[in-house]
Motif scaffolding. Structure first.
Motif, PDB file in Angstrom:
ATOM      1  N   ASN A 280       3.678   8.500  11.069  1.00  0.00           N
ATOM      2  CA  ASN A 280       3.866   8.813   9.651  1.00  0.00           C
ATOM      3  C   ASN A 280       4.803   7.842   8.928  1.00  0.00           C
ATOM      4  O   ASN A 280       4.433   7.296   7.877  1.00  0.00           O
ATOM      5  CB  ASN A 280       4.349  10.254   9.485  1.00  0.00           C
ATOM      6  CG  ASN A 280       3.255  11.270   9.778  1.00  0.00           C
ATOM      7  OD1 ASN A 280       2.099  10.894   9.965  1.00  0.00           O
ATOM      8  ND2 ASN A 280       3.616  12.534   9.819  1.00  0.00           N
ATOM      9  N   PRO A 281       6.023   7.583   9.431  1.00  0.00           N
ATOM     10  CA  PRO A 281       6.886   6.624   8.714  1.00  0.00           C
ATOM     11  C   PRO A 281       6.325   5.209   8.720  1.00  0.00           C
ATOM     12  O   PRO A 281       6.544   4.454   7.767  1.00  0.00           O
ATOM     13  CB  PRO A 281       8.218   6.703   9.478  1.00  0.00           C
ATOM     14  CG  PRO A 281       7.877   7.276  10.806  1.00  0.00           C
ATOM     15  CD  PRO A 281       6.711   8.183  10.589  1.00  0.00           C
ATOM     16  N   ILE A 282       5.590   4.850   9.785  1.00  0.00           N
ATOM     17  CA  ILE A 282       4.986   3.514   9.842  1.00  0.00           C
ATOM     18  C   ILE A 282       3.899   3.380   8.783  1.00  0.00           C
ATOM     19  O   ILE A 282       3.832   2.385   8.051  1.00  0.00           O
ATOM     20  CB  ILE A 282       4.406   3.242  11.249  1.00  0.00           C
ATOM     21  CG1 ILE A 282       5.528   3.226  12.286  1.00  0.00           C
ATOM     22  CG2 ILE A 282       3.646   1.915  11.267  1.00  0.00           C
ATOM     23  CD1 ILE A 282       5.038   3.143  13.726  1.00  0.00           C
ATOM     24  N   ILE A 283       3.036   4.394   8.688  1.00  0.00           N
ATOM     25  CA  ILE A 283       1.948   4.371   7.702  1.00  0.00           C
ATOM     26  C   ILE A 283       2.492   4.292   6.292  1.00  0.00           C
ATOM     27  O   ILE A 283       2.057   3.468   5.470  1.00  0.00           O
ATOM     28  CB  ILE A 283       1.044   5.609   7.865  1.00  0.00           C
ATOM     29  CG1 ILE A 283       0.255   5.535   9.176  1.00  0.00           C
ATOM     30  CG2 ILE A 283       0.084   5.745   6.686  1.00  0.00           C
ATOM     31  CD1 ILE A 283      -0.473   6.805   9.537  1.00  0.00           C
ATOM     32  N   TYR A 284       3.462   5.151   5.980  1.00  0.00           N
ATOM     33  CA  TYR A 284       4.021   5.140   4.623  1.00  0.00           C
ATOM     34  C   TYR A 284       4.827   3.879   4.359  1.00  0.00           C
ATOM     35  O   TYR A 284       4.870   3.395   3.214  1.00  0.00           O
ATOM     36  CB  TYR A 284       4.884   6.387   4.398  1.00  0.00           C
ATOM     37  CG  TYR A 284       4.059   7.599   4.051  1.00  0.00           C
ATOM     38  CD1 TYR A 284       3.496   7.732   2.780  1.00  0.00           C
ATOM     39  CD2 TYR A 284       3.824   8.595   4.971  1.00  0.00           C
ATOM     40  CE1 TYR A 284       2.731   8.841   2.456  1.00  0.00           C
ATOM     41  CE2 TYR A 284       3.056   9.710   4.650  1.00  0.00           C
ATOM     42  CZ  TYR A 284       2.513   9.818   3.392  1.00  0.00           C
ATOM     43  OH  TYR A 284       1.744  10.900   3.073  1.00  0.00           O
ATOM     44  N   GLY A 285       5.446   3.337   5.400  1.00  0.00           N
ATOM     45  CA  GLY A 285       6.186   2.090   5.213  1.00  0.00           C
ATOM     46  C   GLY A 285       5.275   0.917   4.926  1.00  0.00           C
ATOM     47  O   GLY A 285       5.596   0.035   4.124  1.00  0.00           O
ATOM     48  N   VAL A 286       4.089   0.906   5.563  1.00  0.00           N
ATOM     49  CA  VAL A 286       3.137  -0.198   5.377  1.00  0.00           C
ATOM     50  C   VAL A 286       2.368  -0.045   4.071  1.00  0.00           C
ATOM     51  O   VAL A 286       2.126  -1.027   3.351  1.00  0.00           O
ATOM     52  CB  VAL A 286       2.160  -0.255   6.582  1.00  0.00           C
ATOM     53  CG1 VAL A 286       1.024  -1.237   6.304  1.00  0.00           C
ATOM     54  CG2 VAL A 286       2.904  -0.655   7.848  1.00  0.00           C
ATOM     55  N   LYS A 287       1.960   1.188   3.744  1.00  0.00           N
ATOM     56  CA  LYS A 287       1.066   1.409   2.607  1.00  0.00           C
ATOM     57  C   LYS A 287       1.778   1.650   1.281  1.00  0.00           C
ATOM     58  O   LYS A 287       1.151   1.569   0.228  1.00  0.00           O
ATOM     59  CB  LYS A 287       0.153   2.606   2.895  1.00  0.00           C
ATOM     60  CG  LYS A 287      -0.793   2.413   4.078  1.00  0.00           C
ATOM     61  CD  LYS A 287      -1.831   1.337   3.800  1.00  0.00           C
ATOM     62  CE  LYS A 287      -2.795   1.729   2.706  1.00  0.00           C
ATOM     63  NZ  LYS A 287      -3.836   0.708   2.498  1.00  0.00           N
ATOM     64  N   THR A 288       3.068   1.979   1.313  1.00  0.00           N
ATOM     65  CA  THR A 288       3.774   2.324   0.072  1.00  0.00           C
ATOM     66  C   THR A 288       4.684   1.176  -0.336  1.00  0.00           C
ATOM     67  O   THR A 288       5.683   0.891   0.335  1.00  0.00           O
ATOM     68  CB  THR A 288       4.587   3.618   0.250  1.00  0.00           C
ATOM     69  OG1 THR A 288       3.732   4.629   0.785  1.00  0.00           O
ATOM     70  CG2 THR A 288       5.134   4.090  -1.091  1.00  0.00           C
ATOM     71  N   LYS A 289       4.346   0.526  -1.439  1.00  0.00           N
ATOM     72  CA  LYS A 289       5.070  -0.673  -1.859  1.00  0.00           C
ATOM     73  C   LYS A 289       6.517  -0.361  -2.220  1.00  0.00           C
ATOM     74  O   LYS A 289       7.419  -1.154  -1.945  1.00  0.00           O
ATOM     75  CB  LYS A 289       4.356  -1.303  -3.058  1.00  0.00           C
ATOM     76  CG  LYS A 289       4.850  -2.707  -3.380  1.00  0.00           C
ATOM     77  CD  LYS A 289       3.996  -3.360  -4.450  1.00  0.00           C
ATOM     78  CE  LYS A 289       4.482  -4.781  -4.728  1.00  0.00           C
ATOM     79  NZ  LYS A 289       3.656  -5.454  -5.769  1.00  0.00           N
ATOM     80  N   GLN A 290       6.751   0.793  -2.864  1.00  0.00           N
ATOM     81  CA  GLN A 290       8.111   1.144  -3.257  1.00  0.00           C
ATOM     82  C   GLN A 290       9.035   1.253  -2.053  1.00  0.00           C
ATOM     83  O   GLN A 290      10.190   0.798  -2.104  1.00  0.00           O
ATOM     84  CB  GLN A 290       8.122   2.464  -4.047  1.00  0.00           C
ATOM     85  CG  GLN A 290       7.460   2.381  -5.417  1.00  0.00           C
ATOM     86  CD  GLN A 290       5.973   2.702  -5.348  1.00  0.00           C
ATOM     87  OE1 GLN A 290       5.320   2.453  -4.327  1.00  0.00           O
ATOM     88  NE2 GLN A 290       5.446   3.240  -6.427  1.00  0.00           N
ATOM     89  N   ILE A 291       8.527   1.850  -0.968  1.00  0.00           N
ATOM     90  CA  ILE A 291       9.348   1.973   0.244  1.00  0.00           C
ATOM     91  C   ILE A 291       9.566   0.606   0.864  1.00  0.00           C
ATOM     92  O   ILE A 291      10.675   0.280   1.307  1.00  0.00           O
ATOM     93  CB  ILE A 291       8.684   2.945   1.241  1.00  0.00           C
ATOM     94  CG1 ILE A 291       8.704   4.369   0.681  1.00  0.00           C
ATOM     95  CG2 ILE A 291       9.377   2.895   2.600  1.00  0.00           C
ATOM     96  CD1 ILE A 291       8.032   5.393   1.556  1.00  0.00           C
TER      97      ILE A 291
END
Length: 306
Positions: A280-291
């Motif tokens: 989950n944190p990897i996916i959101y880290g890769v796909k979410t530009k703001q993060i």
């Protein structure tokens, strides 16, 4: 009364090897999700409903993996198979409680994307900080009300001395199958609550994304379509990773006893409590530009100093 958790039945000789990836995934899950929560809490630019829901999901992931992985690793490494009845019931409650709460959070995230894409002008008025907080509290309260009866349903049964649990952690059906009494009430309640809570969550998530897709494909600009779909991609990946092994484990435990090997079911159940929290944190880290941007800004002073 004490139970014996035997780990993964049929694969006892491979416990040490299986423990290595599970330990690695658990460490990554804890570090990644704690870092994600820290990032969202400390960065004001991320104090939006989407990221607040994400922080709730990350916190739930840490709790889910921590409620199960340490005992699993103790079984694999030190053959620490004994667990008291009360500890087993407590672990069962927290596993089911966190799972139902996570399902509600994923539904809330789908609702967030629905409002953001289908009703963008109303987004700031519909999903205020107060509403986001109330949704989080509602997810916890709902999960507690659904999962608390499991404790009473387990304690009401009479047990005949069978103490071997063919699993790496305690869960509802595994415990009640050791009872001498009829477990029909437990089975009916478990199925009913699964359908009325998690099942409905999945239905509403599908409805939300159906409406989102209908809205997106009405946008004339291809660039705008891609941007809208990209904001949903990470959430869809997380939903699939969360629900697929969960439903496999749920139905395999109840209906697949003769067709699905026991070690396959238990292995999937073990991976389920560490793989989604790790990814989950990897996916959101890769796909979410703001993060991504906040991570770069956070670490850039460190690289400058070095």
């Amino acid at each position: 009364m004490w139970y014996v958790l035997i780990g993964i039945p049929g694969l006892e000789a491979l416990h040490t090897w299986i423990s290595i990836p599970i330990c690695f995934m658990y460490i990554v899950a804890v570090i990644g999700n704690i870092f994600l929560v820290f990032l969202i809490v400390t960065e004001r630019s991320l104090h939006e409903p989407m990221y607040l829901f994400l922080s709730m999901l990350a916190l739930a992931d840490v709790l889910l993996s921590t409620a199960t992985a340490p005992k699993m690793l103790a079984i694999f490494w030190f053959h620490s198979t004994d667990i008291s009845f009360r500890s087993c019931v407590s672990q069962m409650f927290f596993i089911h409680f966190i799972f139902v709460a996570e399902s509600a959070i994923l539904l809330a995230m789908a609702f967030d994307r629905y409002v953001a894409i289908c009703h963008p002008l109303k987004y700031t008025t519909v999903l205020t900080s107060a509403v986001t907080g109330k949704i989080g509290v509602a997810a916890v309260v709902r999960s507690f009300l659904i999962c608390s009866p499991f404790i009473f349903l387990v304690y009401r049964l009479v047990y005949c001395g069978r103490k071997i649990l063919p699993h790496s952690y305690c869960e509802h059906m595994g415990i009640v199958r050791l009872a001498c009494d009829s477990i029909n009430v437990n089975i009916i309640y478990g199925l009913t609550m699964a359908l009325l809570s998690t099942g409905l969550d999945v239905v509403f998530i599908i409805v939300s994304y159906t409406m989102i897709l209908c809205t997106v494909f009405q946008i004339p600009s291809w660039a705008a379509r891609f941007k809208a779909l990209n904001t949903c991609a990470s959430h869809i990946c997380v939903i699939l990773i969360f629900y697929t092994p969960a439903f496999f484990s749920f139905f395999a435990h109840r209906f697949g006893g003769e067709t699905i090997p026991g070690h396959t079911h238990i292995l999937v159940a073990n991976l389920y409590v560490v793989v989604p929290p790790m990814l989950n944190p990897i996916i959101y880290g890769v796909k979410t530009k703001q993060i991504q941007n906040r991570v770069v800004l956070l670490f850039s002073p460190m690289s400058t100093c070095c």
